[in-house]
Design a protein around this motif. Structure first.
Motif, short mmCIF file in Angstrom:
data_model
loop_
_atom_site.label_atom_id
_atom_site.label_comp_id
_atom_site.label_asym_id
_atom_site.label_seq_id
_atom_site.Cartn_x
_atom_site.Cartn_y
_atom_site.Cartn_z
N LEU A 163 1.95 6.75 -6.75
CA LEU A 163 2.30 6.01 -5.78
C LEU A 163 3.29 5.35 -6.90
O LEU A 163 3.22 4.99 -8.14
N PRO A 164 4.46 5.02 -6.35
CA PRO A 164 5.61 4.08 -6.93
C PRO A 164 5.01 2.70 -7.16
O PRO A 164 4.76 2.09 -6.21
N MET A 200 11.88 0.83 -5.17
CA MET A 200 10.85 1.93 -5.40
C MET A 200 11.45 3.00 -5.95
O MET A 200 12.36 3.70 -5.50
N ASP A 201 10.75 3.87 -6.76
CA ASP A 201 11.16 5.27 -7.31
C ASP A 201 10.74 6.17 -5.87
O ASP A 201 10.17 5.86 -5.03
N GLY A 202 11.66 7.21 -5.77
CA GLY A 202 11.67 7.82 -4.60
C GLY A 202 10.67 8.88 -4.68
O GLY A 202 9.74 9.22 -3.40
N ARG A 206 6.96 8.09 -2.37
CA ARG A 206 6.99 7.09 -1.38
C ARG A 206 6.32 7.65 0.24
O ARG A 206 6.04 6.71 0.83
N GLU A 207 6.40 8.99 0.21
CA GLU A 207 5.97 9.35 1.65
C GLU A 207 4.32 9.02 1.76
O GLU A 207 3.94 9.52 2.63
N ILE A 233 3.19 6.51 0.79
CA ILE A 233 2.60 5.15 0.85
C ILE A 233 2.06 4.81 2.50
O ILE A 233 2.95 5.21 3.26
N TYR A 258 0.70 -1.69 1.88
CA TYR A 258 1.14 -2.73 0.88
C TYR A 258 0.10 -3.86 0.47
O TYR A 258 -0.52 -4.14 1.54
N THR A 313 1.88 -0.93 -3.96
CA THR A 313 1.90 0.02 -3.00
C THR A 313 0.53 0.85 -2.93
O THR A 313 -0.26 0.98 -3.84
#
Length: 351
Positions: free
Chosen positions: A22-23, A44-46, A49-50, A52, A55, A108
């Motif tokens: 996770l970023p 955030m780094d790419g 991300r999908e 997450i 938060y 995240t």
């Protein structure tokens, strides 16, 4: 006030339990700060991300030095928010107080089939300060004050009590003028005048049975009083603003009003920040012209009025004399804090 501190140096991508990557939130920033809400966003780094789903947000008052962050597999004690497009609005989850310094950091997270969370490392810690009450909030406070103000009683003079040394200094050092001083931090934490507006404090309350100023005072045994009429400070050229409504763990409730001559520096400060009152028709302090052309003055019976006059006041306009009563220090409002539990004088956005 927004600044970034204590960057933890985390890598943009870390491995959580189960091998999920996770970023870590980077370059977090705060915007659109009000007295009870703020927007938070971060980069955030790419990669990852999908994955997450949530938060985790850790918010603390700045003076609280104890760490209270999520730890993996702990029961959450801070906000768990579903992942939404950034910036995200944070409002009301902790009953944010106005004009208070906070720290905030984020993680995240990905919710697992067993209900547990895989989490990233924490972001850097951001410090920010919530804002003053807006005019919307002050109008809510004003309505509460109007509800208990009581009937209006006539009065003729404003007066100011202080120690003898204060008046001696005004005579000898300040060319016979009482000079405006910065308002202290007493009252509601969110009032825009605390620590920002300069003025000279006056009272105008009278005793019900005599119609005269009381002989007791919490501020000093000497009193400056204009012996003729209140129009020296309050007339058709004076604008009136509502500043605060509070109590100090007692049955007494205080209302602070600002009297600012039209076009003065104080008047410019109040416009847009404080609710303006109709000088001849309000529930606290009125100045009306009678049929004979003279001005008449009234004050609310059931609240203690504290009036801030925003300009210097010449001692030669009145007299200074000792009062015959006691100095009631328990009623002093100097830096006094508002009772946060009072249902009469608090609104929902903080104290």
């Amino acid at each position: 006030c927004i600044l970034s501190t204590d960057h933890q140096g985390a890598s943009p991508l870390v491995s959580a339990d189960g091998g999920i990557e996770l970023p870590v939130p980077q370059r977090t920033w705060i915007s659109n700060v009000t007295c009870d809400s703020f927007h938070i966003s971060w980069d955030m780094d790419g990669r990852g991300r999908e994955r997450i789903s949530h938060y985790f947000i850790d918010l603390n008052k700045k003076e609280n030095k104890k760490e209270n962050k999520f730890k993996h597999k702990d029961v959450p004690t801070k906000l768990v928010a579903k992942a939404v497009p950034l910036p995200m609005t944070v409002r009301g989850h902790w009953f944010l107080s106005p004009r208070t310094e906070y720290t905030v950091s984020v993680q995240t997270a990905a919710k697992q089939p067993d209900g547990d969370y895989a989490v990233s490392e924490w972001s850097e810690i951001i410090e920010f300060c919530t804002a003053d009450y807006s005019t919307v909030h002050l109008n809510q406070l004003l309505q509460k004050a109007e509800a208990i103000a009581g009937r209006m009683l006539p009065f003729t003079v404003f007066y100011r009590n202080q120690q003898k040394d204060y008046f001696q200094q005004a005579r000898c050092v300040c060319c016979r003028f009482m000079l405006p001083a910065l308002k202290d931090d007493s009252g509601s934490n969110g009032s825009p005048i605390s620590g920002k507006l300069e003025g000279v404090f006056f009272s105008c309350s009278t005793e019900f049975n005599t119609g005269k100023p009381p002989q007791d005072s919490p501020y000093g045994p000497f009193r400056f009083q204009v012996p003729t009429t209140a129009d020296v400070l309050f007339n058709q050229n004076t604008n009136v603003y509502f500043g605060d409504f509070y109590c100090m763990y007692t049955s007494y409730h205080y209302v602070i009003l600002v009297l600012a001559p039209a076009g003065s520096v104080g008047d410019a400060f109040c416009k847009g920040r404080l609710p303006a009152l109709n000088r001849s028709d309000n529930r606290f302090l009125s100045c009306a012209e009678e049929e004979d052309g003279l001005l008449s003055f009234r004050h609310a019976q059931d609240v203690i009025l504290e009036v801030i006059y925003t300009e210097p006041v010449d001692l030669s306009l009145g007299t200074v004399a000792p009062i015959s009563g006691q100095q009631l220090m328990s009623q002093s409002t100097v830096n006094a804090k508002k009772d946060p539990s009072c249902k009469i004088c608090n609104i929902s956005v903080g104290r």
